[in-house]
Every structure is written in structure tokens, then in C-alpha cells.
Design a protein around this motif. Structure first.
Motif, mmCIF file in Angstrom:
data_model
loop_
_atom_site.group_PDB
_atom_site.id
_atom_site.type_symbol
_atom_site.label_atom_id
_atom_site.label_comp_id
_atom_site.label_asym_id
_atom_site.label_seq_id
_atom_site.Cartn_x
_atom_site.Cartn_y
_atom_site.Cartn_z
ATOM 1 N N ASP A 182 0.607 -1.598 -0.056
ATOM 2 C CA ASP A 182 0.078 -0.208 -0.174
ATOM 3 C C ASP A 182 0.988 1.392 0.473
ATOM 4 O O ASP A 182 1.159 2.007 0.814
ATOM 5 C CB ASP A 182 -1.075 0.135 0.870
ATOM 6 N N PHE A 183 0.807 1.930 -1.521
ATOM 7 C CA PHE A 183 2.147 2.970 -1.258
ATOM 8 C C PHE A 183 1.362 3.596 -2.216
ATOM 9 O O PHE A 183 1.089 3.191 -3.599
ATOM 10 C CB PHE A 183 3.539 2.373 -0.940
ATOM 11 N N ILE A 184 2.179 4.622 -2.624
ATOM 12 C CA ILE A 184 1.593 5.618 -4.108
ATOM 13 C C ILE A 184 3.498 6.604 -4.331
ATOM 14 O O ILE A 184 4.273 6.393 -3.792
ATOM 15 C CB ILE A 184 1.063 7.318 -2.998
ATOM 16 N N TYR A 185 3.304 5.725 -5.530
ATOM 17 C CA TYR A 185 4.596 5.855 -6.562
ATOM 18 C C TYR A 185 4.610 7.502 -7.466
ATOM 19 O O TYR A 185 3.459 7.053 -8.186
ATOM 20 C CB TYR A 185 5.311 4.570 -6.736
ATOM 21 N N VAL A 186 5.010 7.741 -7.387
ATOM 22 C CA VAL A 186 5.381 9.048 -8.205
ATOM 23 C C VAL A 186 6.703 9.789 -9.011
ATOM 24 O O VAL A 186 8.345 9.644 -8.218
ATOM 25 C CB VAL A 186 4.871 10.565 -7.641
ATOM 26 N N CYS A 187 6.749 9.340 -9.934
ATOM 27 C CA CYS A 187 7.952 9.323 -11.138
ATOM 28 C C CYS A 187 8.145 10.295 -11.971
ATOM 29 O O CYS A 187 6.649 10.678 -11.842
ATOM 30 C CB CYS A 187 7.792 8.144 -12.300
ATOM 31 N N PHE A 188 8.995 11.283 -11.318
ATOM 32 C CA PHE A 188 9.021 12.726 -12.125
ATOM 33 C C PHE A 188 10.320 12.331 -13.565
ATOM 34 O O PHE A 188 11.530 11.729 -13.648
ATOM 35 C CB PHE A 188 9.881 13.669 -11.123
ATOM 36 N N ASP A 189 9.613 12.360 -14.330
ATOM 37 C CA ASP A 189 10.193 11.523 -15.687
ATOM 38 C C ASP A 189 10.839 12.638 -17.157
ATOM 39 O O ASP A 189 10.050 13.580 -17.237
ATOM 40 C CB ASP A 189 9.599 11.335 -16.588
ATOM 41 N N ASN A 190 11.615 12.782 -16.442
ATOM 42 C CA ASN A 190 12.654 14.193 -17.475
ATOM 43 C C ASN A 190 13.661 13.245 -18.539
ATOM 44 O O ASN A 190 14.121 13.740 -19.451
ATOM 45 C CB ASN A 190 13.706 14.771 -16.694
ATOM 46 N N GLU A 191 13.082 12.037 -18.523
ATOM 47 C CA GLU A 191 13.699 11.165 -19.737
ATOM 48 C C GLU A 191 15.063 11.111 -19.778
ATOM 49 O O GLU A 191 15.644 11.368 -21.373
ATOM 50 C CB GLU A 191 12.918 12.251 -20.932
#
Lengths: 300, 406
Positions: free
Chosen positions: A119-128
Motif C-alpha cells: 500500500d503506497f503511492i509511487y510518483v515518478c518525475f520523468d525528465n527522460e
């Protein structure tokens, strides 16, 4: 439950100061993620730009910078341990990571943590790209882009893998059948907050992919970050959508897509593409194909 | 107190259960696998109130334990060999974060060539990972040392991860009688689980973990970690004393037997010390003065006890079930370093034996003692059980039959 501008909490969860490059949207986006989640949050930060930036813009919530590839495993341990300790209720567990930590080196850790239903939230900041180490290609680097490991030379011109090949993390996570997956952009902080709030209400894993243009790595002016992020959405290069319990919905509709020219032209990493009408046309075709294919998959 | 008939992996799992571990994350690898299975069964049967994180790799296993430890939970894992190497990055991270995680290791050598049998290569190459390293010589010790490892690791002045190593198959798969410790005894020996003075990740009292430490302060941090490893020796001794009072079983970080004035002393770790005991008994029966030094704590390293045991000793033979390629076994350098400045300094030889599970028999040990009596010039490192000239290795093994390449 759309987030309204006048409802964005005034409370700040980051201390002052910012070690990020001028024009970096990552601190800005992280700030809004924390506003969406509030104080009762534990953050696990995979090595990357944000982990470095947080040396100064210190979060006022518990924050743990771990290794590059193990954030989902660490948060799994926290999820399980808090359950045993009887302290799990009401705590948001958040992972923040870049595209390298997510799509490449941390891929198995993430895939397995969500497969277990942690149970968790994953945020990926994608700058490629791997921007924390100075701009090497990653699994999300688009076709044609110049990076320090996909230079433009006499023989090859930028990232030269086949145009369609690229790790589509949103669809990969969706294929895990987790309750909530979303694609959003730093250009739309209210949308980002709404996605995060939705993710927080989910029991089980949720994944948010946040497109985060990098002026340093992409070769843009610092003040152009948000314009670029917006153009990415307006050209259909990035589609903002969510998959909630399998139901797919575009969250920001683009009635008339703009041609990719302007978006690519503002990034020096595509200079060799925009100079070449044939390459530019091929890029437009690729964006069109990707967009149409994705739209065809949306729920009725 | 009842007697059980357990294999080594069960002893490790039962010790973790007695320690009331709250988080278990482990990945199967031969010969450790049973440990994961047993603990899964305990949880499934409601015998253990722990979260079981069924991870996809050893790297994630130790990472999940770091997560557990970061919120104050007593965390346990088990591994060996390739798995331990995959964990290696996280081992340094865990000790740097001062997470008192306990890990059971069913020692197995490292590939390639593929070999699933025991030596100490896997744990000793992680010598400087900042983990305390205890070595068991039998199944009872696996049980006792694993339980006590939690006490030492969690001690407020130490706060370091600890591993308990035992030879794969020889101990992991062998059933031996084990005196069980009651839950009451275990509770009295260990601090309550989940209660810690360490800072933890708690929204009610936010802290920052894993931040940069710049060069100005880095040596200070490392010195404290270094001293914590050293200081763990006294904490282990205290734990052993209290344990002896509670159970009657007495251990020492370095157990000396008949060393004073001995012509030869054999020093080593793990199950081979049981075999060495048989060989030494034979030699003593022949009137030879042979001593035995069983090392149960490799980190911290029992320097003073080693020096003290060297009074009047002529030759010390360090038995290494491991090899630091191009140099010597990996226990030997610590021994010689310690003795270099000692007043009573014996001749110190190194026998590298039992690699990749090659049987260490009483004959192997007797051969090591023989070597000490032979003239090998200034050679100090010997490979008594390697196969000899046919393989391009000089003979240090038993004398070859005439004409045989062995």
C-alpha cells in the motif's frame, strides 16, 4: 473532486531554499505532491536530482533518501512493519523517484512491490534522462534525443533505437492491474494534486507518472520549462490520463493537437531533428501513431 | 526446557521467532531456503506475528528490512553466497544507517564455477560491510547466537546489523539436538521488540534519513561506526555471561582450549572446529601439546583474547575456509596483524582448506599440523587439500602414492 486553486493548502511541507537548477520543475511538483498528502506522510526518495535538491529544501515530513534502485522495497518494509507495529492507519507512504530509478535500475523492485499489493503511492518525475549524473539516456529517453551517451555524431544521431521502442511505464504499471495509475505533467499542478489525492484514497499500490521537462538536460531556457511541459501535452507527446480500477479516462483532453515542431524546436537535444524535414516528419508520425493507439485504448 | 531435533535453518528460524521478529523479508537460495519456508509457515500458522515481505531479490530483501528497521521494527533476513553478494550494496547502507538488522547465513561459496557447498567466502568478502559477524560451530550455536545477535545489534551503544554464519549443508541441513529456550527466557534476554531509542521515521516527529555527509564530517561518522564494531565485543561478552547464567551454555568470542605452552594451536571458525576437536583429541592422546582456538566472533575481532592465548605457543595455524586471492586466507591477516606487536608472538602459518565444500576430515586437520613440523622454507600459506602437482599446485597435501597424479 477536482482540486481548485483557492483550495490548495497554504501550508508548506518543504523548508526554504532550493538546490535545483534554475527552471527545474521537480521541487515545484514535489511541493504540490506534499500539499496533496499533508503531514501524515512518510517519503522514500530514490537517488536522483530530487534527493540532492532535498539536502536544502528539506521536507518537514519524515523523509528517507535510500539507494537508486530499492525505494519500493524499502517502502514495502515500512508498509509491513507499520502494520505489525499497529501504526499503519492514516499514514501515506510515498515514493518519489526519477525515470532512471523507476524504468531502469529500480524496475524489478517497483514491479514486485506493486505485484505484492503493498500500500503506497509511487510518483515518478520523468525528465527522460539521467540528469543527476549530467544527462545520460534512460529507458524513457525518446527516439532521436541527444544525450551524453547518445550524442549526435558523424555516424549516429542521438538516441537511435527504433522509434517505437521506449519504456511506457504507465502502461507497464497498468498491466500489473493495480488499482490506480495516472499520467500527468508538471505543467498542471492542480491535476497532479488531484491524481495524488486519488492515489491516497486507494488501498494498495498506485502509480503516477509525472512528465518533468529538464531545461538543463534538454537545452532550454530556464523560463521555458512549463511552456515545454504544456506543449508536450498539447502536441499529444504526453497524454494525461488515468486508469482507475481498469477504467481508462483522458484527464486533460486536447481537442486540436498542435504539430510537434514547436515543442521539439525549443529543445536543443532535438536540434538535429528539427533541422531535417524528413526526421521531423518521422517524429510527427511517431507521435501521431502513439497518440492514436493510446486513444483507442480509452474506456468508452 | 525441551530438547528439539532441528536442522540449522530451523534453529535460525526458531531463534528469530523467539526474538519476536516483526518484519521478515527473504529470498530463497540454497542452502538457506528452509529458513524462509519455516518462517513463512510460522506466520501462516499464526505462531509469529510478523509481516512477511515476499521479495523478488536479496537486494530487495535487505532493503525491506531497512524499511522495517527505519520505523523501529525488529527485522530479520537470511541469505548466502550469490544472494549475499546481490545484497552487498545494501549491507553497507544498512550499517551506515545503523539499522540493527539480523541475518542468518548458511555459508556457501561464490560462483563461478557453480558450487552450492560451504566455505566462508561469501561472508568474509563482506568483512568490511560494517556488520557484526558471528560464526556457529553446531546447530545449538546457530540457535543461541541468532537470538543473542538481536540483543547485541540493538544495544544502544552499538546499533549495527549482525549476521550469524553457519556452514551450508553441514549445519544448515544436519539435524542435531537443540536445547530450546523458553519464550520467557528469550524475553528476559532481549529488549522488547519495536521499542527503540534510535530515531525512526514517524510523522509525529519528522526526521531526515540518508542525507549527504560532506568530507568535513565523514571521518567522524566512520570513526564512530568503527568504534561501535570494537565496542560490540564487550556487549557480546556481557550477553554471553547472562546467557550462561540463564541456560548453562557458556560461549566466548574466542574460545581457547589447551593453548598455553602448546607446540601447535589451531584457530578457525565454523563447523570445521568440531572436526578439529576430534583431531586434537587424537593428537593429545599421543602426548602432543595441541591447542584449539574457536573464533565465534570475527567482527568484532577478539584481539586481546587472541594475544592472551598465545602465551608460550610455538606455532599457530590459522585455518581459513576462504581465500583472499593472491594473498592468504581472510582470517589470517587479522590474526597476524594482531600478533605482530604482541610480546609472545608465535610462528603463524595459514592453511586454506575446505573451499567449495571439500570435506574437512580429521585427516585434513592432522595434515595441517604435520605441515607445521615440515621444512617449507619461508612459505606461510598452504593448501593442504588442493590436488597437487598434476594441477600445477605444489604438494602440501598428503604424500602422493608413487606414480599417481591423484
Amino acid at each position: 473532486m477536482a482540486v481548485k486553486l483557492n483550495e490548495v493548502p497554504a501550508v508548506e511541507h518543504l523548508s526554504g531554499g532550493n538546490l535545483a537548477c534554475a527552471g527545474c520543475p521537480e521541487t515545484l511538483a514535489f511541493r504540490h505532491v506534499l500539499k496533496a498528502l499533508g503531514d501524515n506522510t512518510i517519503v522514500i526518495n530514490a537517488t536522483g536530482c530530487l534527493a540532492v535538491v532535498m539536502q536544502m529544501a528539506v521536507p518537514k515530513v519524515p523523509h528517507f533518501h535510500v539507494l537508486l534502485e530499492n525505494a519500493p522495497a524499502v517502502i514495502s518494509g515500512i508498509d509491513g512493519a507499520l502494520e505489525t507495529l499497529g501504526r499503519r492507519e492514516g499514514v501515506n507512504l510515498l515514493v518519489v523517484a526519477g525515470d532512471g530509478g523507476t524504468a531502469d535500475i529500480g524496475f524489478s523492485s517497483l514491479s514486485s512491490a506493486v505485484e505484492r499489493g503493498q500500500d503506497f503511492i509511487y510518483v515518478c518525475f520523468d525528465n527522460e534522462c539521467y540528469m543527476n549524473t549530467g544527462g545520460q539516456r534512460s529507458g524513457t529517453t525518446p527516439h532521436g534525443a541527444r544525450t551524453s551517451t547518445t550524442p549526435v555524431g558523424r555516424v549516429t544521431k542521438g538516441e537511435d533505437r527504433a522509434p517505437a521502442l521506449r519504456k511506457d511505464m504507465v502502461e507497464i504499471l497498468a498491466a500489473h492491474r493495480i488499482p490506480y495509475v495516472a499520467s500527468t505533467s508538471v505543467a498542471y499542478p492542480l491535476d497532479l494534486m488531484e491524481r495524488v489525492q486519488k492515489a491516497a484514497q486507494v488501498r494498495g499500490p498506485s502509480y503516477i507518472h509525472c512528465h518533468s521537462p529538464c531545461p538543463t538536460g534538454w537545452g532550454m531556457k530556464a523560463e521555458e520549462t512549463i511552456t515545454a511541459a504544456r506543449l508536450a501535452v498539447e502536441t499529444g507527446s504526453v497524454v494525461m490520463y488515468e486508469i482507475e480500477n481498469g477504467v481508462r479516462r483522458v484527464t486533460r483532453k486536447v481537442p486540436r493537437r498542435k504539430p510537434v515542431d514547436a515543442y521539439l524546436a525549443m529543445q536543443s537535444r532535438f536540434k538535429h531533428v528539427t533541422k531535417d524535414p524528413e526526421a521531423l516528419a518521422a517524429m510527427q508520425t511517431q507521435v501521431d501513431l502513439g497518440y492514436e493507439e493510446l486513444m483507442a485504448r480509452m474506456s468508452p | 526446557m525441551s530438547t528439539r531435533f532441528w536442522n540449522g535453518n530451523m534453529a535460525a528460524a526458531r531463534a528469530a521467532q523467539r526474538a519476536r521478529v516483526q518484519l521478515v523479508a527473504a529470498y530463497p537460495i540454497t542452502p538457506q531456503t528452509h529458513t524462509v519456508e519455516y518462517l513463512s509457515q510460522f506466520v501462516a500458522d499464526g505462531e509469529l506475528d510478523a509481516s512477511m515481505i515476499k521479495v523478488e531479490s536479496e537486494h530487495s530483501a535487505l532493503s525491506a528490512c531497512c524499511g522495517g528497521s527505519a520505523v523501529g521494527a525488529r527485522s530479520f533476513t537470511a541469505s548466502c553466497s550469490q544472494g549475499l553478494q546481490l545484497m552487498s550494496e545494501v549491507m553497507y547502507f544498512a550499517s551506515g544507517m545503523r539499522f540493527p538488522i539480523v541475518m542468518a547465513i548458511a555459508n556457501r561459496t561464490l560462483s563461478a564455477p557453480v558450487n552450492i557447498w560451504p566455505d566462508h567466502q561469501d561472508t568474509l568478502v563482506n568483512r568490511d560491510s560494517g556488520w557484526l559477524q558471528l560464526y556457529a560451530t553446531n546447530v545449538q550455536e546457530i540457535y543461541d547466537l541468532t537470538l543473542l545477535a538481536f540483543r547485541v545489534a540493538e544495544h544502544v551503544d552499538i546499533s549495527l546489523p549482525a549476521l550469524v554464519a553457519y556452514d551450508g549443508f553441514i549445519l544448515s541441513h544436519a539435524n542435531e539436538p537443540v536445547q530450546e529456550i523458553t519464550q520467557e527466557q528469550a524475553d528476559a534476554l532481549l529488549p522488547p521488540p519495536g521499542v527503540t531509542e534510535r530515531p525512526i521515521l514517524d510523522p509525529a516527529a519528522p526526521v531526515q534519513f540518508g542525507e549527504v555527509l560532506f568530507p568535513e564530517w565523514y571521518p567522524d561518522y566512520e570513526y564512530k561506526k568503527h568504534m561501535a564494531v570494537k565496542d560490540a565485543l564487550a556487549v557480546i561478552e556481557e550477553a554471553f555471561d547472562e546467557f550462561a547464567e540463564a541456560t548453562g551454555r557458556r560461549y566466548a568470542p574466542l574460545e581457547a582450549d589447551g593453548c598455553e605452552g602448546a607446540e601447535v594451536v589451531l584457530l578457525g571458525m565454523g563447523s570445521m572446529m568440531q572436526t578439529a576437536r576430534m583431531a586434537v583429541d587424537d593428537l593429545r592422546a599421543q602426548g602432543r601439546r595441541v591447542g584449539l582456538l574457536t573464533m565465534r566472533s570475527f567482527r568484532p575481532f577478539p584481539e586481546e583474547a587472541l594475544k592472551a592465548a598465545m602465551a608460550g605457543v610455538d606455532t599457530l595455524i590459522v585455518l581459513d575456509r576462504d581465500i583472499g586471492y593472491g594473498t592468504a586466507g581472510m582470517v589470517y591477516p587479522d590474526v597476524t596483524r594482531t600478533l605482530y606487536h604482541a610480546d609472545d608472538r608465535p610462528r603463524a602459518l595459514n592453511c586454506v582448506i575446505g573451499l567449495g565444500g571439500k570435506d574437512i576430515t580429521p585427516q585434513t586437520i592432522l595434515r595441517c599440523v604435520e605441515i607445521a613440523g615440515e621444512d617449507h622454507g619461508d612459505q606461510t600459506v598452504f593448501w593442504p587439500d588442493a590436488r597437487g602437482p598434476a594441477e600445477g599446485i605444489p604438494w602440501t597435501g598428503e604424500v602422493a602414492p608413487a606414480g599417481a597424479g591423484r
